[in-house]
Scaffold this active site. Sequence first.
Site, short mmCIF file in Angstrom:
data_model
loop_
_atom_site.label_atom_id
_atom_site.label_comp_id
_atom_site.label_asym_id
_atom_site.label_seq_id
_atom_site.Cartn_x
_atom_site.Cartn_y
_atom_site.Cartn_z
N SER A 193 14.75 90.24 49.35
CA SER A 193 15.78 90.23 48.11
C SER A 193 14.57 90.14 46.91
O SER A 193 13.69 89.74 46.54
CB SER A 193 16.15 88.93 47.85
OG SER A 193 17.26 88.62 46.39
N TYR A 229 18.82 80.13 47.92
CA TYR A 229 18.70 81.54 48.44
C TYR A 229 16.87 82.03 48.10
O TYR A 229 16.65 82.78 48.73
CB TYR A 229 19.69 82.21 47.45
CG TYR A 229 19.64 84.15 48.76
CD1 TYR A 229 20.22 84.15 49.72
CD2 TYR A 229 19.32 85.37 47.37
CE1 TYR A 229 20.16 85.46 50.17
CE2 TYR A 229 19.57 86.21 47.67
CZ TYR A 229 19.32 86.71 49.44
OH TYR A 229 19.82 87.70 49.62
#
Length: 301
Positions: free
Chosen positions: A156, A169
């Site tokens: 990501s 995350y």
Amino acid sequence: MSTGPRTAATARTTPGAALAALLGGGRRDARGLRVLVTGASGTFGRALSARLTELGAHVVGLDLAPRPDDPAEVLACDLTDDTAVPGAVAAALARLGGLDLLINNAGTGGPAPAELPPGDEVRRQLDINLLGAWRVTAACVDALVASRGRVVMVSSRMAVLQLPLAAAYGASKRALVAYADALRLEIGTHVGVSCVYPSAVRSPIHDSTAAAGLSLEGMSSYEPLEGVVDAVLKAGLGRRVRRDLATTRRGAAEIFLARHLPSLTDRIVARTLAGRVRAGAFEGAEPAAGVVRRHRRADRP
């Protein structure tokens, strides 16, 4: 690989295409490629499986909850289960007859402010996003070495450019990149290891964060799913192994700035967060109460 690399553009050769192939561009033929995709019943996984199947690859997926309309065969597997993963991977490889490409796509998100103690939500994200990929990869190493295959980690942009209120995350994805770096050093003589860095794509992964009142709408620009699929295929099928791949030009610029001018990107994110707080974006969201309170104090004359 079980077959030599072939360029998908062979049938439409032009001087430009020939030069690109000579310089390491182009894409290998996916026909007959044996591919394992984790998180195969989710938004990214279904799109990747469908595209690879269309290109002629033999795809098997792993997912906690396979769907009857999945575009490829998907085996049920809890990636957080140390004992279940090796058996599920073995079953997938038996169906495939080996392995040429592993796509570690499975991932989950959710609200996790850094100022709060880590609880079940934090552990869940770390276990799926980092350790799940680690478990699957470890079970695939021998097959990948035998085929001189590739591993693609779907990381990501938040592995490099952290956003607030989603610490677990970002931490899990940054750790996934560190794992990929270590893996590359260990098996890179035989296996290509790449990381792909999507930004935000509209999918159910954001639902729990939005439900908690911590939506980051306005903090990040959404990108099309197709661009993520293209980048993963470029990493997995490209004639040249690429270490890192952004999914958009904007993403590449943001990653460059975050790596080389981190103080600048910190200021940009902090300023954007302050604007979202002033706009009332986090009103009533208990996990963001500390952020809201501190910004209000800072705004007082």
